[in-house]
Design an enzyme around this catalytic site. Structure first.
Site, PDB file in Angstrom:
ATOM      1  N   ASP A   1       0.776  -1.367  -0.030  1.00 23.08           N
ATOM      2  CA  ASP A   1       0.123   0.041   0.128  1.00 23.08           C
ATOM      3  C   ASP A   1       0.826   1.379  -0.030  1.00 23.08           C
ATOM      4  O   ASP A   1       1.729   1.580   0.905  1.00 23.08           O
ATOM      5  CB  ASP A   1      -0.821  -0.063   1.244  1.00 23.08           C
ATOM      6  CG  ASP A   1      -2.159   0.748   1.300  1.00 23.08           C
ATOM      7  OD1 ASP A   1      -2.125   1.756   0.730  1.00 23.08           O
ATOM      8  OD2 ASP A   1      -3.219   0.230   1.736  1.00 23.08           O
TER       9      ASP A   1
ATOM     10  N   ASP B   1      -3.168   4.585  -2.366  1.00 26.18           N
ATOM     11  CA  ASP B   1      -3.827   5.273  -1.353  1.00 26.18           C
ATOM     12  C   ASP B   1      -4.353   6.612  -1.968  1.00 26.18           C
ATOM     13  O   ASP B   1      -3.471   7.476  -2.440  1.00 26.18           O
ATOM     14  CB  ASP B   1      -3.232   5.631  -0.073  1.00 26.18           C
ATOM     15  CG  ASP B   1      -4.250   6.094   1.246  1.00 26.18           C
ATOM     16  OD1 ASP B   1      -5.207   5.170   1.082  1.00 26.18           O
ATOM     17  OD2 ASP B   1      -3.839   7.192   1.694  1.00 26.18           O
TER      18      ASP B   1
ATOM     19  N   GLU C   1      -7.003   3.685  -5.338  1.00 26.29           N
ATOM     20  CA  GLU C   1      -8.129   4.095  -4.391  1.00 26.29           C
ATOM     21  C   GLU C   1      -8.570   5.479  -4.910  1.00 26.29           C
ATOM     22  O   GLU C   1      -7.908   6.317  -4.643  1.00 26.29           O
ATOM     23  CB  GLU C   1      -7.773   3.950  -2.988  1.00 26.29           C
ATOM     24  CG  GLU C   1      -9.182   4.142  -2.121  1.00 26.29           C
ATOM     25  CD  GLU C   1      -8.906   4.846  -0.587  1.00 26.29           C
ATOM     26  OE1 GLU C   1      -9.833   4.387   0.317  1.00 26.29           O
ATOM     27  OE2 GLU C   1      -7.738   5.583  -0.578  1.00 26.29           O
TER      28      GLU C   1
ATOM     29  N   HIS D   1     -10.811  -1.902   5.150  1.00 22.63           N
ATOM     30  CA  HIS D   1     -10.468  -1.553   6.574  1.00 22.63           C
ATOM     31  C   HIS D   1     -11.283  -0.404   6.865  1.00 22.63           C
ATOM     32  O   HIS D   1     -11.005   0.354   8.161  1.00 22.63           O
ATOM     33  CB  HIS D   1      -9.099  -1.549   6.833  1.00 22.63           C
ATOM     34  CG  HIS D   1      -8.333  -0.408   5.731  1.00 22.63           C
ATOM     35  ND1 HIS D   1      -8.386  -0.639   4.403  1.00 22.63           N
ATOM     36  CD2 HIS D   1      -7.868   0.869   5.950  1.00 22.63           C
ATOM     37  CE1 HIS D   1      -7.795   0.470   3.888  1.00 22.63           C
ATOM     38  NE2 HIS D   1      -7.403   1.139   4.817  1.00 22.63           N
ATOM     39  N   ASP D   2     -12.009   0.581   5.891  1.00 20.07           N
ATOM     40  CA  ASP D   2     -12.582   1.735   6.093  1.00 20.07           C
ATOM     41  C   ASP D   2     -13.979   1.645   6.531  1.00 20.07           C
ATOM     42  O   ASP D   2     -14.858   2.578   6.628  1.00 20.07           O
ATOM     43  CB  ASP D   2     -12.203   2.817   5.321  1.00 20.07           C
ATOM     44  CG  ASP D   2     -10.861   3.211   5.070  1.00 20.07           C
ATOM     45  OD1 ASP D   2     -10.068   3.185   6.102  1.00 20.07           O
ATOM     46  OD2 ASP D   2     -10.153   3.571   3.787  1.00 20.07           O
TER      47      ASP D   2
HETATM   48  O1  TEU Z   1      -9.018   6.185   2.645  1.00 19.15           O
HETATM   49  C1  TEU Z   1      -9.537   7.161   2.227  1.00 19.15           C
HETATM   50  C2  TEU Z   1     -11.083   7.914   2.327  1.00 19.15           C
HETATM   51  O2  TEU Z   1     -11.170   9.088   1.993  1.00 19.15           O
HETATM   52  C3  TEU Z   1     -12.035   7.141   2.939  1.00 19.15           C
HETATM   53  O3  TEU Z   1     -11.655   5.742   2.996  1.00 19.15           O
HETATM   54  C4  TEU Z   1     -12.082   7.694   4.656  1.00 19.15           C
HETATM   55  O4  TEU Z   1     -11.031   6.719   5.234  1.00 19.15           O
HETATM   56  C5  TEU Z   1     -13.288   7.301   5.022  1.00 19.15           C
HETATM   57  O5  TEU Z   1     -14.155   6.901   4.305  1.00 19.15           O
HETATM   58  C6  TEU Z   1     -13.685   8.701   5.355  1.00 19.15           C
HETATM   59  O6  TEU Z   1     -15.170   8.973   5.811  1.00 19.15           O
HETATM   60  C7  TEU Z   1      -7.740   5.821   2.893  1.00 19.15           C
HETATM   61  C8  TEU Z   1      -7.321   4.792   3.711  1.00 19.15           C
HETATM   62  O7  TEU Z   1      -7.942   3.680   3.275  1.00 19.15           O
HETATM   63  C9  TEU Z   1      -7.747   5.096   5.068  1.00 19.15           C
HETATM   64  O8  TEU Z   1      -7.579   4.311   5.910  1.00 19.15           O
HETATM   65  C10 TEU Z   1      -6.653   6.361   5.212  1.00 19.15           C
HETATM   66  O9  TEU Z   1      -7.184   6.519   6.724  1.00 19.15           O
HETATM   67  C11 TEU Z   1      -6.979   7.575   4.283  1.00 19.15           C
HETATM   68  O10 TEU Z   1      -6.811   7.159   2.936  1.00 19.15           O
HETATM   69  C12 TEU Z   1      -5.805   8.494   4.661  1.00 19.15           C
HETATM   70  O11 TEU Z   1      -4.580   7.895   4.165  1.00 19.15           O
END
Ligand code: TEU
Ligand code: CA
Length: 545
Positions: free
Chosen positions: A95, A195, A245, A319-320
């Site tokens: 990542d 990311d 992403e 994971h989000d």
């Molecule tokens: O996530 C990006 C992002 O904008 C969303 O997934 C966010 O975490 C959430 O939906 C907001 O409501 C990526 C990563 O997957 C995440 O874990 C990180 O925190 C983020 O980028 C910052 O690097």
């Protein structure tokens, strides 16, 4: 690399398996579980970051892209992981968090010390205290700018204040990041996940957003395609698996990112289908799922991607995101049926499916009762924002129970023993009580389990070209809860019918079973003459050859 036949397994190392009993998952824990991962039939393992980091955002705040955080292990452990995964026919994907670094990164520290070279690595703007350059909001809540008084400058952070946005306009920054890719490529890494990579290109002029949080100015920004082409060409990753992403992106841009002729990325994650239960687009307001919207989104993205040669990443969980069985399924009465149905919906579509650790077991949301149980920076921040906006404590907690990112970060449930077999010690984050019956060991024994069902879905992709290459046509337009499609490739025809709802549904048009062979189902596994009714959360997979 064949992305059309591949399936990818996502690991959140902190919550996967703890090998040394400190309550935190680690790289040796992943090595211990490689046979399990291989048994799913997957081709790649994508691990979220385990690099040196203050872990304010669990590793998405990188302090050094070439060092391993000691909590997770050592460089030797990573090398062993790459090698042992390879022995089992699986490639490791890493990542790359290239939109921002931790403010503890050496580059930012030098910038803070006033070194002009490194100030140009980030987005600093002159200004007065109390007057940020724009009204943009951080994605984790609050302003997107932080003031550094002695420099008399603001810096941009689209995420946490400890995650400073990099300045991709600066060619030196782009070279630094290419070197990171080259470093990991040399170690034998087989692919990359980038990311929030559609946020890297910021506009020339920074202006207030009169009607939003600023994302319109930097999502799919002006030079993003150029930067991706350059990164891919200069690092020679064009024939590896890469996935970007994409935050608040559009179909048009995702086609460009993923069309092989553009030489940018293999595929994209987008999140439109995971906002169908947001109220007016707001994650922090609860609403029931809009099935019509869900189906239309899938149909549009699937058919347009097919026509214009783009490629989709297929996923419900990461994971989000909260756990899909709790979100669109029923984690009580129809737990098993709905988990299988949701998997069927996406695995047989055109694209590359992702399985997020524990999804293959039907793991459910955390169910935390107190704010003290949460660990995620976003959840803790939004709890305060919700309370300030006038919600009661109970209301705020109810929203977190549905929406918190910690729902997916609970420890992997390996068995019914102490700490779910994840660790010998109290883990860093609480385990839901349901591990007593939702766990890998129990499902290994039960041939009708969700785990076994996932294995069958993965195998179908390998077995039939129609799953990899077939055309897609969505069916039952008028019936929002019927998520059904037909796929055709040369002599093969695949028919997939899913009932998204917990009620019986009478099909507007009955299907005749003549000529079809039943490949899979979560209620019936035998041939039938015809089908008029779908049972609650039923899935039917039929094939004609
Ligand atoms: O996530 C990006 C992002 O904008 C969303 O997934 C966010 O975490 C959430 O939906 C907001 O409501 C990526 C990563 O997957 C995440 O874990 C990180 O925190 C983020 O980028 C910052 O690097
Ligand atoms: Ca550990």
């Amino acid at each position: 690399m064949d992305f059309k036949s591949s399936v990818i397994y996502q690991i959140y190392p902190k919550s996967f398996c703890d090998s040394n009993g400190d309550g935190i998952g680690d790289i040796r824990g992943i090595i211990q579980k490689l046979d399990y991962i291989q048994s799913l039939g997957v081709d790649y393992i994508w691990s979220t970051p385990f690099f040196a980091s203050p872990l304010r955002d669990n590793g998405y705040d990188v302090e050094d892209y070439r060092k391993i955080h000691p909590l997770f292990g050592t460089m030797e452990d990573v090398e062993e992981l790459i090698e042992k995964a390879q022995e089992r026919g699986m490639g490791l994907m890493l990542d790359m968090v290239f939109n921002h670094t931790s403010t503890r990164h050496e580059w930012f520290q030098k910038a803070l010390a006033g070194d002009q070279k490194y100030m140009d690595y980030y987005i600093f703007k002159d200004g007065e205290p109390g007057e940020p350059p724009t009204n943009w909001q951080s994605k984790f809540g609050g302003p997107a700018w932080e003031y550094v008084p002695y420099l008399k400058k603001w810096y941009l952070h689209l995420f946490d204040v400890s995650q400073a946005d990099l300045n991709w306009k600066n060619p030196a920054v782009r070279e630094e990041l290419k070197n990171v890719i080259r470093f990991w490529k040399e170690k034998g890494v087989k692919g990359f996940r980038f990311d929030v990579v559609n946020l890297i290109s910021k506009p020339d002029v920074f202006e207030d957003d009169p009607a939003g949080d600023g994302r319109r100015f930097y999502s799919d920004g002006p030079q993003v395609h150029e930067y991706l082409k350059e990164l891919t060409a200069d690092t020679g990753i064009g024939d590896m698996i890469t996935v970007g992403e994409m935050s608040s992106t559009s179909l048009e841009h995702c086609i460009r990112y993923s069309n092989p002729a553009e030489k940018e990325l293999t595929m994209c994650f987008n999140f439109h289908h995971l906002k169908v239960d947001y109220k007016d687009g707001n994650k922090w307001e609860l609403a029931g799922p809009d099935y019509h919207n869900l189906k239309t989104l899938f149909e549009t993205w699937q058919t347009q991607m097919e026509q214009q040669h783009g490629w989709n990443a297929l996923f419900w969980c990461n994971h989000d995101q909260p756990r899909i069985v709790s979100r669109l399924g029923d984690d009580k009465k129809y737990w098993k049926e709905s988990a299988k149905m949701l998997a069927t919906c996406i695995h047989l579509l055109r694209g590359t499916p992702y399985i997020y650790q524990g999804e293959e077991l039907g793991m459910a949301n955390a169910g935390y009762q107190s704010i003290d149980e949460y660990r995620d920076v976003e959840s803790i921040h939004y709890y305060q924002i919700l309370m300030q906006s006038g919600k009661t404590q109970e209301e705020a907690l109810e929203i977190l129970r549905a929406r918190s990112r910690d729902n997916s970060r609970t420890p992997m449930q390996w068995n019914s023993g102490k700490y779910a077999g994840f660790s010998k010690k109290q883990p860093w984050i609480g385990i839901p009580g349901n591990y007593k019956y939702i766990n890998a060991e129990a499902q290994e024994q039960d041939t009708d389990s969700i785990l076994h069902y996932y294995r069958k879905l993965v195998a179908l992709r390998k077995q039939y070209r129609v799953v990899q290459d077939g055309t897609v046509e969505f069916l039952y337009q008028e019936q929002a809860e019927v998520f059904a499609y037909r796929r055709v490739w040369e002599g093969q025809e695949l028919l997939v019918l899913n009932n998204l709802s917990g009620r019986e549904v009478v099909l507007q048009e009955a299907v005749s079973g003549t000529g079809y062979q039943c490949l899979l189902g979560n209620y019936r596994q035998e041939e039938v003459e015809g089908l008029e009714v779908l049972r609650p959360y039923e899935s039917v997979v039929w094939m004609k050859m």
